[in-house]
Scaffold this motif. Sequence first.
Motif: not given
Length: 312
Positions: A95, A97-98, A118-119, A103-106
């Motif tokens: 994924t 991430f930030e 998902n974001n 945090s995962n964005l996906n």
Amino acid sequence: MYKFIAFALIIIATTSQAQVHWHNVDSAFAPLPPSVHVYYTNDSIDGKPNIAYYVSAELKDKSLDFAAQIGYGKRFTPSQYYLNEGKPLLVVNCTFFEFVNNSNLNLVMNDGKLLAYNNAAIAGHGKDTFTYRHAFASAIGITKKRKADVAWLYTDSTKPLPYASQIPLNPIKDSSATFVYQTVGLAKWHMQTAVGGGPVLLQRGRIAISNNEELKFAGKAGLTDKHPRTCMGYTKDGELIVMCVQGRFPNIAEGVNLTQEAQLLKDLGCTEALNLDGGGSSCLLVNGKPTIQVSDKEGQRPVPAVFMIKVK
């Protein structure tokens, strides 16, 4: 695959037509089950130096367990996941991430449960400062019956399953960061294991990159810039393909753009495939052994999620 809506594909023209030659390197990563193989190439792509590896695994082999894991607010290197998860056969980053909250964005799913989402909203800039764009991000999933699928998803932390579209959908602009999608035309996505990324690279065996719909990379640069890449796809014969392309090593391995990445997967016979997080995150381990050389000078980048293949 789950196909609910007929659509016309938008095909991305590619200038990368020459197939590279792949060499079986199973012996370097042994022991391997008979259904899993590792391949390597250092053939140039469009005249530029290239190094890449991919792993093929038979989805129907019941001795293989396809799994995913997240860091639960922390990031770990693929080698740390390898040790923490009982030394899986394969570990690969997945994924986007930030870095602030790791945090995962996906989406990430394991054992049929959503572990990451998902974001939900992308904040606008300039004249769109007070608006948000809501895009359907893509993911690859494997069902209990060991069938793979790539889809565009809507996730909601209040819902136990994601909702999927089998065609790319345009993003929706709205003034609310918590915009709620109408799920008309979408279907529940019943996957046992899934990881997200994007954009999609192949649809119905043809190069059709859904970057405009997924808003992953700005402008044409996302299609033309060369970077290390991680990607996954599957063939009509039920082979899962996990690939990493080395990059950011001038005159050794410069990486590939999204179109070249898609061509590599197409040449292997993938029906559907998508790009995953790349750059310094790209890392593929087989039996704990590295394949490509990672691009970060510090070594493997800690990531908040990985996809794994375990031997039961």
